[in-house]
Design an enzyme around this catalytic site. Sequence first.
Site, PDB file in Angstrom:
ATOM      1  N   ASP A   1       0.864  -1.172   0.000  1.00  0.00           N
ATOM      2  CA  ASP A   1       0.000   0.000   0.000  1.00  0.00           C
ATOM      3  C   ASP A   1       0.904   1.227   0.000  1.00  0.00           C
ATOM      4  O   ASP A   1       1.884   1.271   0.728  1.00  0.00           O
ATOM      5  CB  ASP A   1      -0.874  -0.026   1.261  1.00  0.00           C
ATOM      6  CG  ASP A   1      -1.824   1.138   1.318  1.00  0.00           C
ATOM      7  OD1 ASP A   1      -1.627   1.996   2.188  1.00  0.00           O
ATOM      8  OD2 ASP A   1      -2.746   1.186   0.495  1.00  0.00           O
TER       9      ASP A   1
ATOM     10  N   ASN B   1      -1.873  13.312  -4.767  1.00  0.00           N
ATOM     11  CA  ASN B   1      -2.996  13.917  -5.490  1.00  0.00           C
ATOM     12  C   ASN B   1      -3.278  15.336  -5.001  1.00  0.00           C
ATOM     13  O   ASN B   1      -3.521  16.234  -5.814  1.00  0.00           O
ATOM     14  CB  ASN B   1      -4.247  13.051  -5.364  1.00  0.00           C
ATOM     15  CG  ASN B   1      -4.172  11.798  -6.203  1.00  0.00           C
ATOM     16  OD1 ASN B   1      -3.461  11.735  -7.192  1.00  0.00           O
ATOM     17  ND2 ASN B   1      -4.896  10.777  -5.786  1.00  0.00           N
TER      18      ASN B   1
ATOM     19  N   HIS C   1      -3.766  14.901  -9.761  1.00  0.00           N
ATOM     20  CA  HIS C   1      -4.098  13.501 -10.049  1.00  0.00           C
ATOM     21  C   HIS C   1      -3.227  12.898 -11.146  1.00  0.00           C
ATOM     22  O   HIS C   1      -2.982  11.684 -11.143  1.00  0.00           O
ATOM     23  CB  HIS C   1      -5.585  13.374 -10.400  1.00  0.00           C
ATOM     24  CG  HIS C   1      -6.466  13.583  -9.214  1.00  0.00           C
ATOM     25  ND1 HIS C   1      -6.742  12.600  -8.314  1.00  0.00           N
ATOM     26  CD2 HIS C   1      -7.107  14.696  -8.760  1.00  0.00           C
ATOM     27  CE1 HIS C   1      -7.522  13.069  -7.355  1.00  0.00           C
ATOM     28  NE2 HIS C   1      -7.763  14.344  -7.603  1.00  0.00           N
TER      29      HIS C   1
ATOM     30  N   ASP D   1      -1.437   9.388 -10.806  1.00  0.00           N
ATOM     31  CA  ASP D   1      -1.553   8.340 -11.826  1.00  0.00           C
ATOM     32  C   ASP D   1      -0.171   7.876 -12.283  1.00  0.00           C
ATOM     33  O   ASP D   1       0.063   6.680 -12.464  1.00  0.00           O
ATOM     34  CB  ASP D   1      -2.349   8.837 -13.025  1.00  0.00           C
ATOM     35  CG  ASP D   1      -3.829   9.039 -12.716  1.00  0.00           C
ATOM     36  OD1 ASP D   1      -4.285   8.652 -11.624  1.00  0.00           O
ATOM     37  OD2 ASP D   1      -4.523   9.595 -13.596  1.00  0.00           O
TER      38      ASP D   1
ATOM     39  N   ASP E   1      -4.426   2.670  -4.524  1.00  0.00           N
ATOM     40  CA  ASP E   1      -2.975   2.625  -4.305  1.00  0.00           C
ATOM     41  C   ASP E   1      -2.528   1.330  -3.627  1.00  0.00           C
ATOM     42  O   ASP E   1      -1.482   1.278  -3.005  1.00  0.00           O
ATOM     43  CB  ASP E   1      -2.543   3.832  -3.475  1.00  0.00           C
ATOM     44  CG  ASP E   1      -3.124   3.823  -2.069  1.00  0.00           C
ATOM     45  OD1 ASP E   1      -4.128   3.130  -1.839  1.00  0.00           O
ATOM     46  OD2 ASP E   1      -2.578   4.522  -1.195  1.00  0.00           O
TER      47      ASP E   1
END
Length: 182
Positions: A84, A92, A97, A101, A127
């Site tokens: 994680d 973000n 974003h 990404d 994530d």
Amino acid sequence: MSGHRRWVLCRGVAERDGQGRATRMAGSLTDVSDRKWAEERLEHDALHDMLTGLPNRKSLEERLESAIASAKSHGSTHALLYLDIDHFHRINDSFGHLAGDDLLRETARRLSGALEETDIVANTGGDSFAIATRRWSPKRIAGGRRRGGHPRGLQHDEAGCDAAIIDLGDDSDFDDGNDVHH
């Protein structure tokens, strides 16, 4: 069209004489390639994360069933790891974003590159990633994590994110491959 695969639907009927012998065939061939390719694409999309291209949770579950059956029949074990990205929302929030990404795609690329072909790496949502491998060692995964730079110039300390790997056990934690002992 040389070398291209085409899907066709064949339909036909035989016209028969009084004794039941076929005397003539009438039929048609219909090119259904576009439909078949669309079906294949839908099946792929249903089993893969659109952003990273990795197998998704549903695909992971199917592959794990197969890996567990194979491990049982061959007397081997696998490690299942969850990764994680800690504080991912900071990426973000701070960089946008697109940067988030990029980080997810880069993480997927590095994980895939650090593992063997028989290993399974999947994006289980947002994530979070899962890795199923027969050859687990923290050094092996961490070695893959240290290689290369950060996407779009994001540095670990600037972004404030890190990855946590949760090891769900090794060979000593399994008795018959069915139970995990904590």
